[in-house]
Enzyme design. Sequence first.
Site, PDB file in Angstrom:
ATOM      1  N   ASP A 146      14.156   4.240  11.224  1.00  0.00           N
ATOM      2  CA  ASP A 146      13.293   3.498  12.133  1.00  0.00           C
ATOM      3  C   ASP A 146      12.508   4.503  12.966  1.00  0.00           C
ATOM      4  O   ASP A 146      13.081   5.234  13.783  1.00  0.00           O
ATOM      5  CB  ASP A 146      14.141   2.586  13.029  1.00  0.00           C
ATOM      6  CG  ASP A 146      13.309   1.754  13.987  1.00  0.00           C
ATOM      7  OD1 ASP A 146      12.099   2.016  14.129  1.00  0.00           O
ATOM      8  OD2 ASP A 146      13.879   0.838  14.616  1.00  0.00           O
ATOM      9  N   TYR A 206      -3.384  -4.817  17.257  1.00  0.00           N
ATOM     10  CA  TYR A 206      -3.531  -4.104  15.989  1.00  0.00           C
ATOM     11  C   TYR A 206      -4.820  -3.279  15.970  1.00  0.00           C
ATOM     12  O   TYR A 206      -4.809  -2.093  15.600  1.00  0.00           O
ATOM     13  CB  TYR A 206      -3.537  -5.123  14.846  1.00  0.00           C
ATOM     14  CG  TYR A 206      -3.576  -4.524  13.469  1.00  0.00           C
ATOM     15  CD1 TYR A 206      -2.433  -3.981  12.887  1.00  0.00           C
ATOM     16  CD2 TYR A 206      -4.748  -4.532  12.712  1.00  0.00           C
ATOM     17  CE1 TYR A 206      -2.456  -3.447  11.604  1.00  0.00           C
ATOM     18  CE2 TYR A 206      -4.785  -4.009  11.433  1.00  0.00           C
ATOM     19  CZ  TYR A 206      -3.635  -3.467  10.890  1.00  0.00           C
ATOM     20  OH  TYR A 206      -3.663  -2.934   9.611  1.00  0.00           O
ATOM     21  N   ILE A 228       0.824  -1.204   0.000  1.00  0.00           N
ATOM     22  CA  ILE A 228       0.000   0.000   0.000  1.00  0.00           C
ATOM     23  C   ILE A 228       0.861   1.258   0.000  1.00  0.00           C
ATOM     24  O   ILE A 228       0.575   2.223  -0.713  1.00  0.00           O
ATOM     25  CB  ILE A 228      -0.957  -0.014   1.202  1.00  0.00           C
ATOM     26  CG1 ILE A 228      -2.016  -1.113   1.020  1.00  0.00           C
ATOM     27  CG2 ILE A 228      -1.633   1.341   1.388  1.00  0.00           C
ATOM     28  CD1 ILE A 228      -2.897  -1.342   2.222  1.00  0.00           C
ATOM     29  N   LYS A 268      -5.199   0.786  15.631  1.00  0.00           N
ATOM     30  CA  LYS A 268      -5.901   1.407  14.510  1.00  0.00           C
ATOM     31  C   LYS A 268      -7.125   2.190  14.967  1.00  0.00           C
ATOM     32  O   LYS A 268      -7.498   3.199  14.343  1.00  0.00           O
ATOM     33  CB  LYS A 268      -6.274   0.341  13.483  1.00  0.00           C
ATOM     34  CG  LYS A 268      -5.072  -0.305  12.797  1.00  0.00           C
ATOM     35  CD  LYS A 268      -4.190   0.728  12.098  1.00  0.00           C
ATOM     36  CE  LYS A 268      -3.082   0.094  11.281  1.00  0.00           C
ATOM     37  NZ  LYS A 268      -2.270   1.085  10.538  1.00  0.00           N
ATOM     38  N   ALA A 274      -4.713 -13.536  25.253  1.00  0.00           N
ATOM     39  CA  ALA A 274      -4.258 -14.458  26.297  1.00  0.00           C
ATOM     40  C   ALA A 274      -2.881 -15.032  25.984  1.00  0.00           C
ATOM     41  O   ALA A 274      -2.134 -15.408  26.897  1.00  0.00           O
ATOM     42  CB  ALA A 274      -5.266 -15.591  26.462  1.00  0.00           C
ATOM     43  N   THR A 328      -2.500  -7.819  -0.810  1.00  0.00           N
ATOM     44  CA  THR A 328      -1.092  -7.515  -0.568  1.00  0.00           C
ATOM     45  C   THR A 328      -0.357  -8.793  -0.195  1.00  0.00           C
ATOM     46  O   THR A 328      -0.958  -9.867  -0.050  1.00  0.00           O
ATOM     47  CB  THR A 328      -0.937  -6.508   0.593  1.00  0.00           C
ATOM     48  OG1 THR A 328      -1.450  -7.113   1.797  1.00  0.00           O
ATOM     49  CG2 THR A 328      -1.701  -5.209   0.313  1.00  0.00           C
ATOM     50  N   ASN A 346       1.616   5.734   6.940  1.00  0.00           N
ATOM     51  CA  ASN A 346       1.235   4.406   6.476  1.00  0.00           C
ATOM     52  C   ASN A 346       1.987   3.290   7.185  1.00  0.00           C
ATOM     53  O   ASN A 346       1.528   2.144   7.187  1.00  0.00           O
ATOM     54  CB  ASN A 346       1.476   4.298   4.958  1.00  0.00           C
ATOM     55  CG  ASN A 346       1.289   2.884   4.449  1.00  0.00           C
ATOM     56  OD1 ASN A 346       0.176   2.376   4.406  1.00  0.00           O
ATOM     57  ND2 ASN A 346       2.381   2.217   4.087  1.00  0.00           N
ATOM     58  N   ALA A 347       3.120   3.592   7.804  1.00  0.00           N
ATOM     59  CA  ALA A 347       3.934   2.546   8.434  1.00  0.00           C
ATOM     60  C   ALA A 347       3.118   1.789   9.466  1.00  0.00           C
ATOM     61  O   ALA A 347       2.403   2.386  10.276  1.00  0.00           O
ATOM     62  CB  ALA A 347       5.165   3.171   9.092  1.00  0.00           C
ATOM     63  N   GLY A 348       3.218   0.481   9.434  1.00  0.00           N
ATOM     64  CA  GLY A 348       2.475  -0.330  10.392  1.00  0.00           C
ATOM     65  C   GLY A 348       2.980  -1.759  10.407  1.00  0.00           C
ATOM     66  O   GLY A 348       3.572  -2.234   9.431  1.00  0.00           O
TER      67      GLY A 348
END
Length: 439
Positions: free
Chosen positions: A255, A345, A213, A349, A292, A380, A282-284
């Site tokens: 980084d 995640y 992306i 987001k 758990a 992707t 966009n970095a992720g």
Amino acid sequence: MSDRYASFANSGPGRALVKRLGLPAPPVLRRYHSGDPLVTGPVMLAGAPGGRLDGPVRKMLTIAGVALDGGPRWSALVFDGTGIVDSAGLHPLYEFFHANARSLTSGGRVIVLGTPPAACASPREATAQRALEGLTRSIGKEFGRGMTAQLVYVAPGAEEFTDSTMRFLLSGRSAYVSGQVIRIGQVSSSPLTDWDHPLEGKVALVTGAAQGIGAAIARVLARDCARVVVLDVPAAGEALARVANEIGGTALQLDLTRPDAPSTLAAQLLSRHGKVDIVVHNAGITRDKTIAKMSAEQWDAVIDVNLSSQERINDALIPLLPEGGRIISVSSTSGIAGNRGQTNYATSKAGVIGLVQSMAPILAPQGVTINAVAPGFIETRMTARMPLAAREVGRRMNSMSQGGLPVDVAETIAWLAAPGSAGVTGNVVRVCGQMWLGA
């Protein structure tokens, strides 16, 4: 990654079999290619009595060379609902779409224009305007054939600032965007836009740009004439250099979790380009586990890269943004609906959405907009590694019955980055083909 089922379903034998068995039938989407006209045929424009937007929209369509008569087949149906002041006034919507639903061409567009409920003069008007969301989301799921449907709320006083959004939604650039609610607010002015070179003279930063992306975003912004700085971690340096060379941009290996990353980035942008106009976060990363089984390191890494680094970078770059600056963050439908095995995640987001919504009013006085895109299933390398069953569910559980492409996210970001999108801020736009569940 190819979608073999979609290819088969659009073949001669495949179409017959899919129809006979009642299987998902992914349409061929109308995506933008250089030189394409805004629409493929005439546009039908109608509205409720007393609407505010017929004149400005009619003027925009005329300037764009769009025919407003012709038929009987229409490339788009546009309805100005700003004149609806109570629930009884919703009936003209039924009459319009009931009469014209079958006249919309494959890949056609539906746009309903309304007034933000918070800006309405009475509770009854606000009620009726909120009802428009149910209409457009349902139409998006009913019409099929690659058609999209959107609701655009235009604040009083923002009537002259709709061009950029209307052009995006009518064009092939919005192929995988449907069922969305977009809000356009009032601004003091909006620069004239060269629709062939909308980002001429702008410097754009795209993080996480070595592949997927991020690389697609860099390509589309460069196509629109921005000077693009592509950034990724040193380990991705070779791929990053290829992207930079392809688009005539600048590569920066950094980084973003380093303590000095924000100051280093700001210094590099100033020394090499003298400014930055557009920042695309966009970095992720993903570190998927159920909560758990998730380690603290997996939780912290995802929050830091996906969310905290955006906050730190914004702190360093917002002072550099001029009036007309743009910040666009990449969120995810996981941040809206949640996702099993992705608590870290989804949390990050969802936080990106909170960042956009909380910062929009703070940045507005300096003429800077901030928005988010929330991709759904996009084809992707990451989605190619998903188990087959999960991948097929992700592809089919939306109104398009297929996954999106990286360019679909990139086109949405380019619209938000355009000078003409000055009235669009604090929005979260899903690029998901209108997911059926959760979002």
